[in-house]
Design a protein around this motif. Structure first.
Motif, PDB file in Angstrom:
ATOM      1  N   LEU A   1       0.823  -1.208   0.000  1.00 12.81           N
ATOM      2  CA  LEU A   1       0.000   0.000   0.000  1.00 12.81           C
ATOM      3  C   LEU A   1       0.859   1.261   0.000  1.00 12.81           C
ATOM      4  O   LEU A   1       0.520   2.255  -0.632  1.00 12.81           O
ATOM      5  N   GLU A   2       2.008   1.206   0.699  1.00 15.75           N
ATOM      6  CA  GLU A   2       2.933   2.356   0.674  1.00 15.75           C
ATOM      7  C   GLU A   2       3.414   2.628  -0.747  1.00 15.75           C
ATOM      8  O   GLU A   2       3.478   3.779  -1.186  1.00 15.75           O
ATOM      9  N   ASN A   3       3.737   1.550  -1.480  1.00 14.83           N
ATOM     10  CA  ASN A   3       4.170   1.704  -2.880  1.00 14.83           C
ATOM     11  C   ASN A   3       3.047   2.260  -3.756  1.00 14.83           C
ATOM     12  O   ASN A   3       3.270   3.109  -4.624  1.00 14.83           O
ATOM     13  N   GLU A   4       1.833   1.755  -3.533  1.00 19.57           N
ATOM     14  CA  GLU A   4       0.692   2.233  -4.320  1.00 19.57           C
ATOM     15  C   GLU A   4       0.429   3.712  -4.049  1.00 19.57           C
ATOM     16  O   GLU A   4       0.103   4.486  -4.960  1.00 19.57           O
ATOM     17  N   ILE A   5       0.554   4.113  -2.780  1.00 19.40           N
ATOM     18  CA  ILE A   5       0.358   5.521  -2.418  1.00 19.40           C
ATOM     19  C   ILE A   5       1.408   6.391  -3.081  1.00 19.40           C
ATOM     20  O   ILE A   5       1.095   7.459  -3.628  1.00 19.40           O
ATOM     21  N   LYS A   6       2.676   5.935  -3.071  1.00 19.48           N
ATOM     22  CA  LYS A   6       3.741   6.688  -3.747  1.00 19.48           C
ATOM     23  C   LYS A   6       3.479   6.796  -5.239  1.00 19.48           C
ATOM     24  O   LYS A   6       3.681   7.846  -5.853  1.00 19.48           O
ATOM     25  N   ARG A   7       3.027   5.673  -5.838  1.00 21.91           N
ATOM     26  CA  ARG A   7       2.734   5.686  -7.283  1.00 21.91           C
ATOM     27  C   ARG A   7       1.618   6.671  -7.596  1.00 21.91           C
ATOM     28  O   ARG A   7       1.705   7.470  -8.527  1.00 21.91           O
ATOM     29  N   SER A   8       0.564   6.642  -6.783  1.00 23.09           N
ATOM     30  CA  SER A   8      -0.555   7.559  -6.997  1.00 23.09           C
ATOM     31  C   SER A   8      -0.125   9.009  -6.824  1.00 23.09           C
ATOM     32  O   SER A   8      -0.519   9.894  -7.589  1.00 23.09           O
TER      33      SER A   8
ATOM     34  N   SER B   1       2.812  10.185  -7.333  1.00 22.40           N
ATOM     35  CA  SER B   1       3.622  10.536  -8.497  1.00 22.40           C
ATOM     36  C   SER B   1       2.749  10.888  -9.698  1.00 22.40           C
ATOM     37  O   SER B   1       2.985  11.873 -10.399  1.00 22.40           O
ATOM     38  N   ILE B   2       1.709  10.066  -9.920  1.00 21.91           N
ATOM     39  CA  ILE B   2       0.799  10.312 -11.049  1.00 21.91           C
ATOM     40  C   ILE B   2       0.056  11.627 -10.868  1.00 21.91           C
ATOM     41  O   ILE B   2      -0.038  12.450 -11.776  1.00 21.91           O
ATOM     42  N   LEU B   3      -0.463  11.847  -9.641  1.00 19.04           N
ATOM     43  CA  LEU B   3      -1.304  13.021  -9.397  1.00 19.04           C
ATOM     44  C   LEU B   3      -0.501  14.315  -9.264  1.00 19.04           C
ATOM     45  O   LEU B   3      -1.074  15.401  -9.268  1.00 19.04           O
ATOM     46  N   SER B   4       0.828  14.189  -9.161  1.00 17.67           N
ATOM     47  CA  SER B   4       1.672  15.397  -9.151  1.00 17.67           C
ATOM     48  C   SER B   4       2.255  15.687 -10.538  1.00 17.67           C
ATOM     49  O   SER B   4       2.988  16.650 -10.719  1.00 17.67           O
ATOM     50  N   ASN B   5       1.909  14.812 -11.503  1.00 18.25           N
ATOM     51  CA  ASN B   5       2.390  14.974 -12.881  1.00 18.25           C
ATOM     52  C   ASN B   5       1.447  15.928 -13.633  1.00 18.25           C
ATOM     53  O   ASN B   5       0.312  15.576 -13.951  1.00 18.25           O
TER      54      ASN B   5
END
Length: 864
Positions: free
Chosen positions: A811-818, A820-824
């Motif tokens: 879940l920590e990885n998924e949160i980081k991925r999200s 990253s996407i939402l700050s793009n």
């Protein structure tokens, strides 16, 4: 229809395509006043061979659209065709002959063309088999081949019409030339590769002076065709030499020094030689400065011609690259060579032969583009075609503003012969003269894109389908926007005086799992037929349309295809479960149980989202809503919720009716994506009509669902999910009742709630707004539950703790991925709003799940 209980894609997909064809379900129905037309044209695959994964992606997007529109009540047609692909097909067939030990020159032109025609028919047959494997709903009775007679007639008529409008002319002009194939080639057949070349610096002596200008060139063999030198007027080094003459060191020809800001002062010496017969930029410079006296130094086979004569040697008939070395040696000997440097550059190669492409002066037929661009621009402003994504409209506009006259002839045998006949100085265009004696037809053929550019007209107006023109939808790769899409606009627009395409959806390229472009050189291509054999067409199709937004490149992933297979298997198992129960049919009303009312409301929500996204061709977003509703709401929750309901007589008829209504509608909304399995289940379980293809796209059911019912089902779901986790975590049998106290500020009717929970052996003891005593509180979503078990909870095992830790890490990885996407910013501006919202929702869900898992983890540790 008989059906197996275990999902096997090979069994499921067998024979269904023939079933659809026998029922004529791919052909347009008779015209009806209440049904609007909707047409799609298939970008014609080259007849050169087998379809690749890009074709599968391209075609699946179209198939999803045509099946969806048919279900929505449109009178649809998806018109297929194949392209003769002039140079690509001829060169491939010549290689096949060579591999068989047959010399192409040993065959007469007529025999060669006949053998090539027979071979192309074999390829077309295999392409049909691939279309069938992929499930493409193509109207075969309306299929067109680009060398069909009616297309040939259209090509000839168009050529004559353009000629009569003075938009076609014949001239000696610079073209891309393949010296191996001895033909002009199009820009799309030119491949640029990084390379290292040598720059040779030579002395060009100032006339009547000891001074010289230092001139660098990568192609000394073209020096015989130099017509001038150019310097930048801002370059202080060379201002005094402007308008003076220099001596060409290879043949002593005098060349004038011109000024032009085009010259790059920083490249090499800053002095540029102008060779308009062998460089497109030089050609433009010569035109600009009205330099007209120039010649080519190359023969069509890449050898030098009779203009290649130096003060000492004759280089005629020597291959150009071999001649380069000899010319440099001569100039070195006479003291003209100053130095040689290597530099990095892009080198143009012919895609078909692998030869270095030569710009060559050649007599060809050209289309005058400026008037056609003006007409196209006017028609586009008037009708406003929809480019998806919209950014490709800007790219199209830019290309139209920069386009040059189009060379439309090729020196090949395979293709549409130029419809021009000559007799002395006389010429006839379009049709052969009535008396052919003494007349000779032009030997060249037309560029493949000339006939391809007429495709919308050829497939409709010239194919007894004129009421389907203009075409409603074209799906194609963005890499052929200029070569094909633009040409269809100006060629068909010139004929019909209206835009040929209402909507154009562009997809990207397919890349491998390492994000590399698929190519023969990397040997990383994927055969879609092998993927279908392993996972089925439905799984491949669903992967292709649900992975990336339109206009973006798609990265191939076996794991993601496996996930789609599992999703389909879930649907198959749902069918197995529901088909056990005797069907019932009652009128749905507002008084049904909260569980059944909840799934209907969830279905209505997903239909509303689907309608919006399907109509806007946002298939990725649509598929996410589909997956979440079907997998989570229907399969994981609803089917579990109704198991005890189906055992209760008072709930049976209502529940099986709702379950079947929702499941049938699930099959219909999934059908455009995964046609085989949805048809198979439909025919086995419902078969209200002869095929799911002629069902109707579902409408909202719209049952009234009051706030109290919504609160009950929301609370029930939270409790049910939590208790289910408890049972798994602590190995609590279903026969053991779980009693809980519920803390919530909401007004929940405990009697109604317990009536539902009792079916799952769960009971609420007390509902209160505050914490009771000092029991541990576990928060799940928006509901807080205090757990009471009949037995003490055993302490957590190391395996259970490790499992929850792994889930926290995930879940920590998924949160980081999200994050990253939402700050793009590029994603936020380019992605559809629904896609952005979907990612934001996922981010919130990940955060909630993370908090829940942390609480559980801390609880487990405290017990240790």
């Amino acid at each position: 229809m008989s059906i197996v209980t275990i999902y096997n894609h090979k069994i499921v997909e067998k024979d269904l395509y023939d079933f659809w064809k026998r029922q004529n379900l791919f052909d347009p129905i008779k015209k009806q006043n209440d049904k609007a037309n909707f047409s799609v044209i298939l970008p014609p695959p080259n007849i050169t061979g087998h379809l690749h994964l890009g074709h599968a992606w391209d075609g699946t997007l179209q198939d999803v659209i045509i099946r969806y529109k048919k279900l929505c009540g449109y009178r649809t047609v998806w018109i297929p065709g194949t392209d003769h692909a002039g140079i690509a097909t001829q060169t491939k067939f010549e290689k096949i002959l060579k591999e068989k030990g047959i010399d192409r020159k040993s065959l007469s032109d007529a025999k060669f063309l006949q053998q090539l025609h027979d071979w192309s028919k074999e390829q077309a047959h295999y392409i049909h088999q691939q279309w069938a494997k992929l499930g493409f709903a193509l109207s075969y009775k309306n299929e067109v081949y680009s060398l069909d007679k009616n297309v040939a007639n259209l090509v000839n008529q168009t050529f004559k019409s353009l000629y009569d409008q003075k938009l076609i002319y014949r001239a000696y002009k610079l073209v891309n030339w393949d010296v191996s194939l001895k033909t002009a080639i199009s820009d799309i057949e030119v491949v640029y590769r990084d390379g290292t070349s040598k720059l040779f610096y030579f002395k060009y002596q100032i006339e009547g002076s000891d001074e010289f200008l230092e001139v660098a060139t990568a192609r000394p063999e073209t020096m015989f065709a130099d017509v001038a030198l150019f310097v930048n007027p801002k370059d202080q080094r060379y201002k005094k030499y402007i308008n003076k003459n220099v001596v060409n060191p290879i043949n002593n020809k005098l060349l004038k020094v011109y000024k032009d800001t085009y010259v790059d002062m920083e490249f090499a010496s800053g002095v540029m030689k102008c060779t308009p017969a062998h460089d497109f930029n030089d050609y433009k410079l010569a035109e600009k400065h009205k330099i007209t006296d120039f010649v080519s130094v190359l023969n069509v086979d890449g050898t030098l011609n009779n203009h290649a004569i130096s003060t000492k040697n004759n280089y005629a008939n020597i291959e150009r690259l071999a001649a380069r070395k000899l010319i440099v040696d001569e100039l070195k000997q006479n003291g003209s060579l100053i130095k040689v440097k290597e530099y990095k550059n892009k080198i143009a190669y012919s895609e078909r032969s692998g030869e270095i492409v030569e710009p060559l002066l050649s007599k060809q037929w050209f289309v005058k583009m400026a008037p056609l661009v003006k007409l196209t621009t006017m028609l586009m402003k008037k009708s406003k075609p929809n480019f998806i994504p919209q950014r490709f409209k800007k790219i199209m506009d830019k290309w139209l503003n920069e386009v040059q006259d189009w060379c439309i002839t090729r020196q090949l045998l395979w293709g549409h012969r130029v419809p021009v006949w000559y007799k002395g100085k006389s010429i006839t265009v379009g049709k052969p003269p009535k008396k052919l004696l003494g007349w000779t037809q032009d030997k060249d053929v037309l560029d493949t894109w000339f006939s391809s550019g007429l495709w919308p007209v050829a497939l409709t107006i010239e194919n007894n389908l004129k009421d389907f023109y203009p075409i409603n939808m074209l799906v194609t790769g963005y890499d052929i926007l200029f070569f094909w899409v633009a040409r269809m606009f100006f060629q068909c627009g010139n004929i019909s005086k209206q835009i040929p395409l209402k909507n154009i959806l562009f997809h990207g390229l397919i890349r491998d799992e390492f994000n590399r472009k698929m190519s023969k050189s990397l040997n990383n291509g994927i055969d879609p037929m092998k993927v279908i054999d392993e996972y089925g067409a439905d799984a491949l199709r669903f992967f292709l349309v649900s992975t990336v937004t339109v206009g973006e490149d798609l990265r191939y992933s076996n794991e993601k295809i496996k996930y789609r297979w599992n999703f389909i298997n879930k649907i198959w198992n749902s069918h197995n479960f529901l088909s056990q129960f005797k069907p019932a049919k009652i009128e749905l009303h507002d008084k049904i149980s909260p569980i059944n009312k909840w799934i209907i409301e969830s279905f209505d929500n997903v239909i509303a989202q689907l309608n919006k996204n399907m109509d806007n061709y946002n298939f990725v977003v649509a598929s996410k809503y589909l997956e979440k509703f079907i997998w989570e709401d229907f399969c994981n929750h609803y089917l579990e919720f109704i198991k005890p309901l189906l055992k209760q007589k008072q709930f049976y008829d209502e529940t099986i009716t709702v379950a079947n209504v929702i499941f049938k509608n699930i099959l219909i909304i999934l059908h455009p994506f995964i046609p085989f399995v949805t048809e198979k289940i439909y025919l086995s379980m419902f078969a209200d009509k002869k095929s799911i293809m002629i069902e109707t796209w579902p409408k909202l059911i719209n049952l009234k669902n009051n706030a109290s019912d919504k609160l009950i089902i929301k609370t029930f779901k939270n409790i049910y999910d939590f208790v289910r986790e408890l049972r798994i975590k602590y190995k609590i049998k279903q026969s053991i009742q779980v009693r809980t106290n519920l803390i919530t500020k909401d007004t929940v009717q405990i009697g109604v709630l317990n009536q539902i929970l009792t079916l799952f052996n769960i009971k609420i003891e007390v509902i209160s707004p505050t914490r009771i005593n000092n029991e541990a509180i576990i928060t799940v979503a928006e509901t807080q539950i205090i757990e009471y078990l009949k037995e003490d909870n055993p302490s957590s095992t190391k395996e259970e703790i490790d499992k929850i830790k792994a889930n926290i890490a995930r879940l920590e990885n998924e949160i980081k991925r999200s994050q990253s996407i939402l700050s793009n910013q590029q994603f936020l501006t380019k992605a559809p709003p629904e896609k952005v919202k979907f990612e934001q929702t996922k981010y919130q869900q990940y955060q909630e799940q993370y908090k829940e898992n942390i609480v559980i983890y801390q609880s487990m540790i405290s017990k240790k």
